[in-house]
Design an enzyme around this catalytic site. Structure first.
Site, PDB file in Angstrom:
ATOM      1  N   LYS A   1     -24.405 -27.822 107.280  1.00 56.25           N
ATOM      2  CA  LYS A   1     -25.496 -26.274 106.771  1.00 56.25           C
ATOM      3  C   LYS A   1     -24.936 -24.803 107.170  1.00 56.25           C
ATOM      4  O   LYS A   1     -25.991 -24.030 107.391  1.00 56.25           O
ATOM      5  CB  LYS A   1     -26.607 -27.003 107.993  1.00 56.25           C
ATOM      6  CG  LYS A   1     -27.270 -28.199 107.417  1.00 56.25           C
ATOM      7  CD  LYS A   1     -28.453 -28.637 108.184  1.00 56.25           C
ATOM      8  CE  LYS A   1     -29.206 -29.696 107.646  1.00 56.25           C
ATOM      9  NZ  LYS A   1     -30.206 -30.272 108.620  1.00 56.25           N
ATOM     10  N   GLY A   2     -24.530 -24.640 108.642  1.00 54.90           N
ATOM     11  CA  GLY A   2     -24.868 -23.380 109.358  1.00 54.90           C
ATOM     12  C   GLY A   2     -23.908 -22.168 108.610  1.00 54.90           C
ATOM     13  O   GLY A   2     -24.183 -20.866 109.073  1.00 54.90           O
TER      14      GLY A   2
ATOM     15  N   GLU B   1     -17.468 -20.341 106.972  1.00 49.79           N
ATOM     16  CA  GLU B   1     -17.069 -21.450 108.416  1.00 49.79           C
ATOM     17  C   GLU B   1     -17.991 -20.521 108.824  1.00 49.79           C
ATOM     18  O   GLU B   1     -17.950 -18.361 108.953  1.00 49.79           O
ATOM     19  CB  GLU B   1     -16.575 -22.073 108.645  1.00 49.79           C
ATOM     20  CG  GLU B   1     -16.945 -22.313 109.984  1.00 49.79           C
ATOM     21  CD  GLU B   1     -17.633 -24.089 109.973  1.00 49.79           C
ATOM     22  OE1 GLU B   1     -19.069 -23.547 109.859  1.00 49.79           O
ATOM     23  OE2 GLU B   1     -17.122 -25.152 109.725  1.00 49.79           O
ATOM     24  N   ASP B   2     -19.555 -20.784 109.540  1.00 51.10           N
ATOM     25  CA  ASP B   2     -19.917 -20.299 110.903  1.00 51.10           C
ATOM     26  C   ASP B   2     -19.431 -20.057 111.786  1.00 51.10           C
ATOM     27  O   ASP B   2     -19.180 -18.559 112.401  1.00 51.10           O
ATOM     28  CB  ASP B   2     -21.085 -20.979 110.819  1.00 51.10           C
ATOM     29  CG  ASP B   2     -21.430 -22.722 111.101  1.00 51.10           C
ATOM     30  OD1 ASP B   2     -20.742 -22.272 110.965  1.00 51.10           O
ATOM     31  OD2 ASP B   2     -22.356 -22.845 111.699  1.00 51.10           O
TER      32      ASP B   2
ATOM     33  N   ASP C   1     -14.546 -23.877 116.512  1.00 50.28           N
ATOM     34  CA  ASP C   1     -14.684 -23.961 118.468  1.00 50.28           C
ATOM     35  C   ASP C   1     -13.695 -25.075 118.013  1.00 50.28           C
ATOM     36  O   ASP C   1     -12.571 -24.134 118.580  1.00 50.28           O
ATOM     37  CB  ASP C   1     -16.417 -24.801 118.276  1.00 50.28           C
ATOM     38  CG  ASP C   1     -16.412 -25.499 119.687  1.00 50.28           C
ATOM     39  OD1 ASP C   1     -16.251 -24.103 120.530  1.00 50.28           O
ATOM     40  OD2 ASP C   1     -16.765 -26.335 119.682  1.00 50.28           O
TER      41      ASP C   1
ATOM     42  N   LYS D   1     -14.203 -19.233 118.974  1.00 46.24           N
ATOM     43  CA  LYS D   1     -14.007 -19.154 120.227  1.00 46.24           C
ATOM     44  C   LYS D   1     -13.055 -19.880 120.586  1.00 46.24           C
ATOM     45  O   LYS D   1     -12.512 -21.168 120.712  1.00 46.24           O
ATOM     46  CB  LYS D   1     -15.243 -20.831 120.032  1.00 46.24           C
ATOM     47  CG  LYS D   1     -16.664 -20.131 120.973  1.00 46.24           C
ATOM     48  CD  LYS D   1     -17.334 -21.414 121.204  1.00 46.24           C
ATOM     49  CE  LYS D   1     -19.168 -21.487 120.849  1.00 46.24           C
ATOM     50  NZ  LYS D   1     -19.995 -22.354 120.996  1.00 46.24           N
TER      51      LYS D   1
ATOM     52  N   PHE E   1     -23.138 -21.745 124.235  1.00 39.77           N
ATOM     53  CA  PHE E   1     -23.496 -22.295 122.991  1.00 39.77           C
ATOM     54  C   PHE E   1     -24.490 -20.751 121.788  1.00 39.77           C
ATOM     55  O   PHE E   1     -25.248 -20.407 123.149  1.00 39.77           O
ATOM     56  CB  PHE E   1     -24.714 -23.764 123.278  1.00 39.77           C
ATOM     57  CG  PHE E   1     -24.615 -24.371 122.337  1.00 39.77           C
ATOM     58  CD1 PHE E   1     -23.398 -24.528 121.526  1.00 39.77           C
ATOM     59  CD2 PHE E   1     -25.513 -24.397 121.591  1.00 39.77           C
ATOM     60  CE1 PHE E   1     -23.699 -25.537 120.315  1.00 39.77           C
ATOM     61  CE2 PHE E   1     -25.989 -24.866 120.377  1.00 39.77           C
ATOM     62  CZ  PHE E   1     -24.891 -25.487 119.862  1.00 39.77           C
ATOM     63  N   VAL E   2     -23.887 -20.652 121.491  1.00 45.31           N
ATOM     64  CA  VAL E   2     -24.919 -19.610 120.216  1.00 45.31           C
ATOM     65  C   VAL E   2     -25.842 -20.286 119.758  1.00 45.31           C
ATOM     66  O   VAL E   2     -25.264 -22.013 118.979  1.00 45.31           O
ATOM     67  CB  VAL E   2     -23.893 -18.821 119.769  1.00 45.31           C
ATOM     68  CG1 VAL E   2     -23.048 -18.195 120.748  1.00 45.31           C
ATOM     69  CG2 VAL E   2     -23.106 -18.660 118.903  1.00 45.31           C
TER      70      VAL E   2
ATOM     71  N   ASP F   1     -27.817 -23.770 114.726  1.00 39.99           N
ATOM     72  CA  ASP F   1     -28.310 -24.810 115.364  1.00 39.99           C
ATOM     73  C   ASP F   1     -28.450 -24.604 116.996  1.00 39.99           C
ATOM     74  O   ASP F   1     -27.256 -25.420 116.962  1.00 39.99           O
ATOM     75  CB  ASP F   1     -28.976 -25.387 114.135  1.00 39.99           C
ATOM     76  CG  ASP F   1     -28.143 -26.485 114.435  1.00 39.99           C
ATOM     77  OD1 ASP F   1     -26.647 -26.466 114.098  1.00 39.99           O
ATOM     78  OD2 ASP F   1     -29.030 -28.258 114.447  1.00 39.99           O
TER      79      ASP F   1
ATOM     80  N   ARG G   1     -31.840 -21.347 113.239  1.00 41.92           N
ATOM     81  CA  ARG G   1     -31.056 -21.190 112.402  1.00 41.92           C
ATOM     82  C   ARG G   1     -31.642 -20.037 111.607  1.00 41.92           C
ATOM     83  O   ARG G   1     -30.508 -18.920 110.898  1.00 41.92           O
ATOM     84  CB  ARG G   1     -30.705 -21.962 111.295  1.00 41.92           C
ATOM     85  CG  ARG G   1     -30.181 -23.312 111.764  1.00 41.92           C
ATOM     86  CD  ARG G   1     -29.959 -24.066 110.273  1.00 41.92           C
ATOM     87  NE  ARG G   1     -29.439 -25.653 110.840  1.00 41.92           N
ATOM     88  CZ  ARG G   1     -28.289 -25.980 110.921  1.00 41.92           C
ATOM     89  NH1 ARG G   1     -27.518 -25.558 111.294  1.00 41.92           N
ATOM     90  NH2 ARG G   1     -28.229 -27.617 111.022  1.00 41.92           N
TER      91      ARG G   1
HETATM   92  P1  IMP Z   1     -15.639 -27.974 115.525  1.00 37.76           P
HETATM   93  O1  IMP Z   1     -15.644 -29.053 115.132  1.00 37.76           O
HETATM   94  O2  IMP Z   1     -15.428 -28.083 117.613  1.00 37.76           O
HETATM   95  O3  IMP Z   1     -14.286 -26.193 115.527  1.00 37.76           O
HETATM   96  O4  IMP Z   1     -17.199 -26.850 115.584  1.00 37.76           O
HETATM   97  C1  IMP Z   1     -17.244 -26.532 114.838  1.00 37.76           C
HETATM   98  C2  IMP Z   1     -18.733 -27.123 113.764  1.00 37.76           C
HETATM   99  O5  IMP Z   1     -19.555 -27.352 115.529  1.00 37.76           O
HETATM  100  C3  IMP Z   1     -19.123 -25.815 113.571  1.00 37.76           C
HETATM  101  O6  IMP Z   1     -19.494 -25.387 112.016  1.00 37.76           O
HETATM  102  C4  IMP Z   1     -20.387 -25.696 113.798  1.00 37.76           C
HETATM  103  O7  IMP Z   1     -21.991 -26.341 113.078  1.00 37.76           O
HETATM  104  C5  IMP Z   1     -21.006 -26.563 115.332  1.00 37.76           C
HETATM  105  N1  IMP Z   1     -20.768 -25.280 116.454  1.00 37.76           N
HETATM  106  C6  IMP Z   1     -19.426 -24.914 117.166  1.00 37.76           C
HETATM  107  N2  IMP Z   1     -20.023 -24.222 118.400  1.00 37.76           N
HETATM  108  C7  IMP Z   1     -21.585 -24.269 118.285  1.00 37.76           C
HETATM  109  C8  IMP Z   1     -22.189 -23.190 118.615  1.00 37.76           C
HETATM  110  O8  IMP Z   1     -21.984 -22.844 119.945  1.00 37.76           O
HETATM  111  N3  IMP Z   1     -23.845 -23.047 118.044  1.00 37.76           N
HETATM  112  C9  IMP Z   1     -23.859 -23.603 117.557  1.00 37.76           C
HETATM  113  N4  IMP Z   1     -23.228 -24.977 116.467  1.00 37.76           N
HETATM  114  C10 IMP Z   1     -21.841 -24.152 117.200  1.00 37.76           C
HETATM  115 MG    MG Z   2     -21.066 -25.664 110.680  1.00 34.60          MG
END
Ligand code: IMP
Ligand code: MG
Length: 190
Positions: A50-51, A106-107, A110, A138, A159-160, A166, A172
Site C-alpha cells: 500500500k505504501g 515504491e515508498d 529498507d 535507508k 522508522f518513518v 504507515d 499514511r
Molecule cells: P524492505 O523489504 O526491508 O526493503 O522494506 C520495504 C518495505 O517495508 C517498504 O515497502 C515499506 O512498506 C516497509 N518499511 C520499511 N521501512 C519503513 C519505515 O520506516 N516506515 C514504514 N514502513 C517501512
Molecule cells: Mg511498501
C-alpha cells in the site's frame, strides 16, 4: 486542521521531510524519468501497495509524458516495524508486462527484500525493461543489493511514517514524512 489530524501530528517526534521538500524532489524525479524514456517509448508505472499510493499519485501527475499505471500489493511487515523477510503478493497486476517498459514505484527501500522479490518476480515475466524509483532509501539497513535507478531521499535508520507510509496501518495520510515518538513503538523492538 481537525482534532484527529492534530492527534496524529502530536505523535511525531520530528518532521523529517516536509511537503515542500517532497513536492520539489518529485518534480526533479519526474524530469529525470522523462529524460530517460524517450517521447514515444511505452511506460507503465507499477505502484507497490500500500505504501506507494501517495507517491504514485504525485509522481504520475508530475510526469509530463504519457504513461499507464497498475498496482501490485505486497506485504512483509504485519504490525511490526521490521521486515519478517517473507514477502507475499497479496494483489497482482491486472495486465501482462511482457514487452513493456516498467517503472516500479515504491515508498521506501529498507532491507531491500521487498524490492528484490518484486524485481525477480517481474523480470520473470519478460518486460522490455525494468527500472525502480523509491521515494526514500535507508542505505544503512540494506541486506540485499537491489539496483534502484531513482531515489528521492536517503534517510537515517529511523522508522518513518506519513506520505503513504504507515505504522500499524495508521499515519499514511500525513502530508509529510515524520519520525514517530519512540514510546509509541518501543515495545515492538525497533
Ligand atoms: P524492505 O523489504 O526491508 O526493503 O522494506 C520495504 C518495505 O517495508 C517498504 O515497502 C515499506 O512498506 C516497509 N518499511 C520499511 N521501512 C519503513 C519505515 O520506516 N516506515 C514504514 N514502513 C517501512
Ligand atoms: Mg511498501
Amino acid at each position: 486542521m481537525t482534532g484527529r489530524e492534530r492527534d496524529l501530528l502530536a505523535d511525531m517526534r520530528d518532521v523529517l521531510i516536509n511537503q515542500e521538500m517532497l513536492q520539489a524532489r518529485i518534480q526533479e524525479l519526474a524530469r529525470a524519468i522523462e529524460a530517460d524514456y524517450t517521447d514515444k517509448s511505452d511506460l507503465l508505472l507499477i505502484c507497490v501497495l500500500k505504501g506507494g499510493y501517495i507517491f504514485l499519485a504525485d509522481l504520475s501527475r508530475a510526469l509530463q509524458r504519457p504513461h499507464e499505471i497498475d498496482f501490485m500489493g505486497v506485504s512483509s511487515y504485519g504490525a511490526r516495524t521490521e521486515s519478517s523477510g517473507e514477502v507475499r503478493i497479496v494483489m497482482d497486476l491486472k495486465q501482462p508486462v511482457a514487452g513493456r517498459n516498467i517503472l516500479v514505484v515504491e515508498d521506501i527501500i529498507d532491507s531491500g527484500r521487498t524490492l528484490d522479490y518484486m524485481r525477480r518476480n517481474l523480470l520473470a515475466r519478460s518486460p522490455a525493461s525494468l527500472r525502480i524509483v523509491s521515494l526514500l532509501n535507508k542505505p544503512s539497513r540494506r541486506e540485499v543489493d537491489v539496483p534502484v535507478d531513482y531515489i528521492g531521499f536517503d534517510i537515517p535508520d529511523e522508522f518513518v511514517v506519513g506520505y503513504g507510509l504507515d505504522f500499524a496501518e495508521l499515519y499514511r495520510n500525513l502530508p509529510f514524512v515524520g519520525v514517530l515518538k519512540p514510546e509509541l513503538f518501543a515495545h515492538l523492538g525497533h
